[in-house]
Design a protein around this motif. Sequence first.
Motif, PDB file in Angstrom:
ATOM      1  N   ILE A  30     -50.225 -56.963  -3.247  1.00 12.76           N
ATOM      2  CA  ILE A  30     -49.134 -57.005  -2.277  1.00 12.76           C
ATOM      3  C   ILE A  30     -49.716 -56.842  -0.880  1.00 12.76           C
ATOM      4  N   ASN A  31     -49.397 -57.788   0.002  1.00  5.12           N
ATOM      5  CA  ASN A  31     -50.003 -57.774   1.326  1.00  5.12           C
ATOM      6  C   ASN A  31     -49.619 -56.532   2.143  1.00  5.12           C
ATOM      7  N   TYR A  92     -33.243 -44.735   2.824  1.00  7.43           N
ATOM      8  CA  TYR A  92     -34.592 -45.248   2.976  1.00  7.43           C
ATOM      9  C   TYR A  92     -34.876 -46.258   1.870  1.00  7.43           C
ATOM     10  N   TYR A  93     -35.393 -47.414   2.277  1.00 10.28           N
ATOM     11  CA  TYR A  93     -35.667 -48.504   1.354  1.00 10.28           C
ATOM     12  C   TYR A  93     -37.158 -48.812   1.323  1.00 10.28           C
ATOM     13  N   CYS A  94     -37.649 -49.000   0.120  1.00 14.08           N
ATOM     14  CA  CYS A  94     -39.024 -49.426  -0.064  1.00 14.08           C
ATOM     15  C   CYS A  94     -39.089 -50.956  -0.026  1.00 14.08           C
ATOM     16  N   ASN A  95     -40.147 -51.476   0.553  1.00 17.04           N
ATOM     17  CA  ASN A  95     -40.297 -52.926   0.694  1.00 17.04           C
ATOM     18  C   ASN A  95     -41.710 -53.355   0.309  1.00 17.04           C
ATOM     19  N   ALA A  96     -41.778 -54.513  -0.338  1.00 16.95           N
ATOM     20  CA  ALA A  96     -43.066 -55.150  -0.621  1.00 16.95           C
ATOM     21  C   ALA A  96     -43.006 -56.557  -0.058  1.00 16.95           C
ATOM     22  N   ALA A  97     -44.044 -56.956   0.650  1.00 16.60           N
ATOM     23  CA  ALA A  97     -44.049 -58.267   1.290  1.00 16.60           C
ATOM     24  C   ALA A  97     -45.338 -59.014   0.971  1.00 16.60           C
TER      25      ALA A  97
END
Length: 122
Positions: A30-31, A92-97
């Motif tokens: 995951i970048n 709070y939200y976790c994000n993967a990009a």
Amino acid sequence: VQLQASGGGLVQAGGSLRLSCTASESVFSINVMGWYRQAPGQERELVATITSGGNTNYADSVKGRFTISRDNAKNTVYLQMNSLKPEDTAVYYCNAAWYYNAYGNIRRSDSWGQGTQVTVSS
């Protein structure tokens, strides 16, 4: 990839919390992984990000108080939040990009966790 966030709760001002975000598969590829937050009536905003190489970025409002880290072996990203303030109250939200090349154009693909509530009382 599915993201599972946890660690939110109610804390008094000046206290600490640690959020965790566990991915359903390896985070190694995951970048960028990060945390965003959204307070009632406000837009979602970036809190902190960390790249696959370990480079970090923080919102000015949390610099010096929050620390983002990732443990690739555990497929987990953490957000250590210290010296919490009432204005940190939000979901709070976790994000993967991921970034990829599509016909010469750089595109971004995102995955989001379900959100965890952080409430800081004064």
